[in-house]
Design an enzyme around this catalytic site. Structure first.
Site, PDB file in Angstrom:
ATOM      1  N   LYS A  56      78.908  26.098  34.179  1.00 50.71           N
ATOM      2  CA  LYS A  56      78.456  26.974  35.259  1.00 50.71           C
ATOM      3  C   LYS A  56      79.650  27.701  35.860  1.00 50.71           C
ATOM      4  CE  LYS A  56      74.228  24.852  37.028  1.00 50.71           C
ATOM      5  NZ  LYS A  56      73.625  24.078  38.117  1.00 50.71           N
TER       6      LYS A  56
ATOM      7  N   ARG B 174      52.879  22.389  42.287  1.00 50.45           N
ATOM      8  CA  ARG B 174      52.946  21.812  40.950  1.00 50.45           C
ATOM      9  C   ARG B 174      52.425  20.379  40.921  1.00 50.45           C
ATOM     10  NH1 ARG B 174      58.431  24.153  38.262  1.00 50.45           N
ATOM     11  NH2 ARG B 174      57.331  23.348  36.462  1.00 50.45           N
TER      12      ARG B 174
ATOM     13  N   GLU C  78      57.981  17.084  40.435  1.00 53.18           N
ATOM     14  CA  GLU C  78      57.206  17.009  41.673  1.00 53.18           C
ATOM     15  C   GLU C  78      55.996  16.087  41.551  1.00 53.18           C
ATOM     16  OE1 GLU C  78      59.543  20.786  41.693  1.00 53.18           O
ATOM     17  OE2 GLU C  78      58.142  19.888  40.251  1.00 53.18           O
TER      18      GLU C  78
END
Length: 641
Positions: A285, A399, A371
């Site tokens: 990253k 979700r 979730e």
């Protein structure tokens, strides 16, 4: 404003077709220029930075090797797609990212043929790419489905559900696992690059195919044993046994920043008869920009910043953000109650729970991008006597709706839901706007649903959640900073289903839920100035409704208006149902509901979004005057509406 870098080679590339005309030797320069342009653009606009810088070489390699847009490239989440947008005809608008009328910060089908699938939530890419691959296979069209998915997104069950069903796509499906956390991959270097090239080569695949044919002539048992031996030998060398078990041919890990490694492997994969194939790519990253490399977490999403120093533009000092008010309030509650647990789905700092994690690590659980699991895990904790807080963004909780219904509401378990990013969210646009949580929660039996009007109310509501053991309870609050009101030293336990009168009047009643209260009070000032005495109530609860207060307001005022930062089916619908069920509308009651419009609103500044939605003070005044058939001068217009 950041200086625009010199990019002579990138200036010649407007689409991937232009990119594919370049000799391989020039791709390194192109990638360097693309990285500089990405840094410059995000320095101007703000947005996601580290993730995009990590896939610069991968973006170049994919568009160079594959025939996009006929080969369908799906970026999981899409927050890493800025380099992709620059290479696919959108460079001239790249400095409008996340602005009103500008480019989306994610992939978006309506924006470009190179965005075949819109995304902003994670772990959808493999399922979508499988759909593209199978559709092309069934219709006899060329074209592959290519999913680029991060190691974080691979923590979600949906990715594995898709992989478990991917075999029928064969060589039409390619999954590129972008491993930027080193959580899966061993260190990569020359040996792993050599192995990746070897096992993806046509010679190896051809030899493997021949070996399969030969062993098939032996007994079935010998054939299967030989196949397993080859798979595990390759798995031990390259680390891909899990993916092989899911039916994928595994290639990798390879250095995602080395084009000399990437290009030949992707070419081999493109031309392979084997499939589906998973290519394991290791990236960093923030690659190529020192401030982002040094602090990947802080440069995930950034404000405008100085490209030279990396210093981000600071927001003016102001009230604390709602998420941090919640986090601090929960830490204070947990100090008094060791039954309190906190659960988040890969958003510890975004939900304000990073402070809780530091203070009470044994009672903090980051379950990753999962979730559904978070909600049912919380239900299990609640069933065993704990006091779990499930802190999830409004759109992410969508979700897990079946788990909310089946595992929490039906069993009436006291799970506490802290619902962040409720209402409109500005630059993130429709994909992250928390428009639906009141509607989808207040419709459920057993639920208590609260909305905080300001940060002091959020402290009270957090305490109320702690003390509510008789069933599920939720509190919603917006993205951004509070109002600046003083926070209570001692939180108050609110009476369930009871609102409050904030301002007394006689003719007009505004029934507010959530942080539109400030606009309701402004509207009341304007209406009072027109001679229309106005009451403002903060209902606090969408469920259960304060029926006594609502009946009183509806029967003692000439016009009543409900207002909420939520879609149709929320507070207004429940108040209308109450008025209908109790016969209040039979007497000619003037009742209006104000809510979000029935559209997905594009990104813009939040205040502009709310004005466009008709949910600011001016819109409240206009709604009241229309209901009373007044013009702006407060003169009666007569019977015509």
């Amino acid at each position: 404003m950041s200086d625009v870098p010199e990019t002579p080679l990138l200036d010649t590339v407007h689409t991937p077709a232009d990119l594919r005309k370049l000799p391989v030797a020039q791709l390194r320069q192109l990638a360097d220029e693309l990285r500089a342009e990405t840094i410059s653009a995000v320095g101007t606009t703000g947005g996601h930075l580290g993730s995009g810088l990590g896939v610069v070489e991968l973006t170049v390699a994919i568009h160079y090797v594959f025939d996009t847009p006929d080969d369908r490239l799906v970026w999981d989440v899409g927050h890493q797609c800025y380099p992709h947008k620059i290479l696919t005809g959108r460079r001239d608008r790249i400095r409008t990212l996340r602005m009103g009328g500008g480019l989306s910060g994610f992939t978006k089908r309506s924006e470009s043929e190179y965005d075949p699938f819109g995304a902003a939530h994670s772990s959808t890419s493999i399922s979508a790419s499988l759909g593209f691959a199978i559709a092309n296979k069934l219709s006899g069209k060329p074209g592959k489905g290519i999913a680029v998915i991060g190691d974080g997104a691979m923590s979600a069950g949906m990715a594995y559900e898709a992989m478990n069903n991917a075999a029928r796509a064969g060589n039409r499906l390619i999954v590129i696992l972008n491993d930027n956390d080193m959580s899966i991959a061993p260190p990569v270097g020359g040996l792993s690059a050599y192995l990746a090239r070897m096992v993806s080569s046509s010679e190896y695949l051809g030899l493997r195919s021949l070996a399969k044919k030969l062993t098939r002539k032996l007994s079935r048992r010998v054939h299967q044993a030989a196949e397993k031996a080859e798979e595990f030998a390759r798995g031990m060398a390259t680390g891909g046994t899990l993916f092989e078990e899911l039916g994928f041919y595994y290639v990798g890990p390879i250095d995602g920043h080395n084009l000399d490694h990437l290009i030949p492997v992707l070419e081999n994969v493109r031309d392979a008869a084997e499939g589906p194939i998973l290519v394991h790519v290791v990236t960093k990253k923030g690659k190529g920009y020192a401030p982002a490399e040094a602090s990947a977490d802080k440069y995930h999403g950034v404000q405008k910043f100085d490209v030279i120093t990396g210093a981000q533009a600071k927001s003016p000092p102001g009230p604390p953000a709602y998420q941090n008010v919640f986090g601090a309030a929960l830490v204070a509650e947990a100090a008094k109650d060791d039954r309190i647990c906190a659960i988040t789905a890969a958003m510890p700092s975004g939900t304000g729970l990073d402070k809780f994690a530091a203070a009470y690590p044994d009672r903090f659980f980051d379950v990753g991008i999962a979730e559904q699991h978070a909600v049912t895990f919380a239900a299990g904790l609640a069933a065993q006597g704990m006091r779990p807080f499930c802190a999830i963004y409004s759109t992410f909780l969508q979700r897990a709706y079946d788990q909310v219904v089946h595992d929490v509401a039906i069993q009436n378990l006291p799970v506490r839901f802290a619902i962040d990013r409720a209402g409109l969210v500005g630059a993130d646009g429709a994909t992250h706007a928390g428009s639906f949580d009141i509607t989808y929660l207040a419709t459920l039996p057993n639920f208590v649903v609260m909305a905080a009007a300001d940060e002091a109310e959020l402290v009270h509501m957090t305490h109320t959640c702690v003390m509510h053991d008789s069933g599920p309870i939720a509190v919603r609050y917006p993205r951004g900073n509070g109002t600046g009101i003083a926070l209570p030293e001692v939180p108050e336990r609110l009476e369930i289903g009871k609102g409050r009168i904030v301002r007394e009047g006689k003719k007009v009643a505004i029934l507010s839920l959530g942080t539109r209260l400030a606009e309701a009070l402004k509207a009341a000032d304007a209406l009072d100035a027109k001679g229309l005495s106005t009451t403002v109530a903060d209902l606090r609860f969408a469920k259960p409704l304060d029926e006594a207060l609502i009946r009183k307001l509806l029967t003692t005022h000439e016009v009543a208006v409900t207002i909420e930062e939520a879609s149709v089916g929320g507070l207004g619908a429940h108040v209308l149902t109450l008025a209908s069920d109790t016969g209040l509308i039979d007497a000619g009651l003037k009742l209006r509901t104000m809510r979000l419009p029935d559209v997905f609103q594009d990104q813009d500044k939040p205040e502009k979004q709310y004005a466009d939605a008709g949910l600011d003070a001016d819109a409240i005044v206009e709604t009241v005057l229309k209901a009373l058939r007044h013009n702006s001068g407060a003169v009666i217009e007569g019977a015509r509406a």
